[in-house]
Write a protein that holds these residues in place. Sequence first.
Motif, PDB file in Angstrom:
ATOM      1  N   UNK A  55       0.836  -1.193   0.000  1.00 31.78           N
ATOM      2  CA  UNK A  55       0.000   0.000   0.000  1.00 31.78           C
ATOM      3  C   UNK A  55       0.876   1.250   0.000  1.00 31.78           C
ATOM      4  N   UNK A  56       0.469   2.257  -0.765  1.00 31.13           N
ATOM      5  CA  UNK A  56       1.164   3.544  -0.671  1.00 31.13           C
ATOM      6  C   UNK A  56       0.806   4.198   0.657  1.00 31.13           C
ATOM      7  N   UNK A  57       1.804   4.729   1.327  1.00 35.76           N
ATOM      8  CA  UNK A  57       1.593   5.427   2.596  1.00 35.76           C
ATOM      9  C   UNK A  57       1.789   6.918   2.349  1.00 35.76           C
ATOM     10  N   UNK A  58       0.716   7.655   2.504  1.00 31.89           N
ATOM     11  CA  UNK A  58       0.701   9.099   2.250  1.00 31.89           C
ATOM     12  C   UNK A  58       0.371   9.798   3.559  1.00 31.89           C
ATOM     13  N   UNK A  59       1.007  10.912   3.812  1.00 28.74           N
ATOM     14  CA  UNK A  59       0.714  11.673   5.032  1.00 28.74           C
ATOM     15  C   UNK A  59       0.150  13.026   4.648  1.00 28.74           C
ATOM     16  N   UNK A  83       4.606   9.686  -0.041  1.00 28.37           N
ATOM     17  CA  UNK A  83       4.288  11.034  -0.527  1.00 28.37           C
ATOM     18  C   UNK A  83       3.706  11.846   0.612  1.00 28.37           C
ATOM     19  N   UNK A  84       3.775  13.169   0.459  1.00 30.53           N
ATOM     20  CA  UNK A  84       3.151  14.097   1.394  1.00 30.53           C
ATOM     21  C   UNK A  84       2.001  14.790   0.677  1.00 30.53           C
ATOM     22  N   UNK A 112       5.036  14.845  -4.015  1.00 27.79           N
ATOM     23  CA  UNK A 112       3.983  15.557  -3.304  1.00 27.79           C
ATOM     24  C   UNK A 112       2.640  15.288  -3.980  1.00 27.79           C
ATOM     25  N   UNK A 113       1.590  15.413  -3.183  1.00 31.26           N
ATOM     26  CA  UNK A 113       0.225  15.383  -3.674  1.00 31.26           C
ATOM     27  C   UNK A 113      -0.454  16.669  -3.233  1.00 31.26           C
ATOM     28  N   UNK A 114      -1.418  17.121  -4.011  1.00 34.63           N
ATOM     29  CA  UNK A 114      -2.071  18.404  -3.705  1.00 34.63           C
ATOM     30  C   UNK A 114      -3.576  18.222  -3.670  1.00 34.63           C
ATOM     31  N   UNK A 137       0.058  13.360  -7.605  1.00 29.23           N
ATOM     32  CA  UNK A 137      -1.387  13.154  -7.675  1.00 29.23           C
ATOM     33  C   UNK A 137      -2.114  14.417  -7.237  1.00 29.23           C
ATOM     34  N   UNK A 138      -3.273  14.657  -7.867  1.00 30.02           N
ATOM     35  CA  UNK A 138      -4.188  15.711  -7.450  1.00 30.02           C
ATOM     36  C   UNK A 138      -5.412  15.033  -6.838  1.00 30.02           C
TER      37      UNK A 138
END
Length: 283
Positions: A55-59, A83-84, A112-114, A137-138
Amino acid sequence: MLYVPGCNTYYLNRARTLAADAVILDLGDPILIDAKIQSRINIVEAVKKGGYGKREVIIRVNDLDSEWGHGDIKAVANIGADAILFPNIESKEDVLAAQQALDDAGGSHMPIMVMIESPIAVLNAKEIAAASDRIKCMVIATSDLITQLHARYTPERTAILTSLSLVVLAARAYKRCVVDGIASDLKNMHAFEYACRIGRDLGFDGKSIIHPAQIAYSNDAYTPKASEVANAREVIKALKEAQASGKGTVIVNDRFVENHHIAAAERIIQLSEMIEELEEEFI
């Protein structure tokens, strides 16, 4: 993409066992002020401990202009997340400020993601998508957007269809992934499933969700069916054979097929194979 509140260690642990493609460990708005710092500690410990598999772990951090934003970034820039996710991004300048804050914290290697949450963010989606190749990613925040539009939720998502399409257009123009927003009604799974299929048909890559009960419906909507995969393989084979014989087009299952359909077919096959790999871990 499952939001997991950083204030709850049970949820952080349970997320390791759920059939989500990605988990968003959340430090943002849903976390009470008194729990902000403890949530940060919990998430740092959870990511360092690992166990989230493929799984991708995003914060998701707090707004940069909040009292927690920069502290969040410093705490999570180098703990092993994938990613953040930055909230309330409304312009190119916001993207660059977020990226700079991450770089200053030693996270220049981090994607980064926004989050697109407001009318101005939707209208600026093109400049946001173009702002940096670090944007992985958006993520559109549909609940916030409906509130700010003074709109009403309907199963057909009428009020935000234009906004959804504009964000997808911007993401595709600059080769960014794009993920649909949450559905807050946790009881009406029929409406949730319908929302997933609308998002899929508009071109989104996936759905952000807030409860494990929503996972199966989202996964079903965004997983290519066996018939679609078989058709994709047939399209590739038939068109290559046609081209080898000097033809640029071919009819496959009563549909006219030309060269650009190859990329779409290859994407379906790739998605299917990636999902199969993930599901092996969930079994």
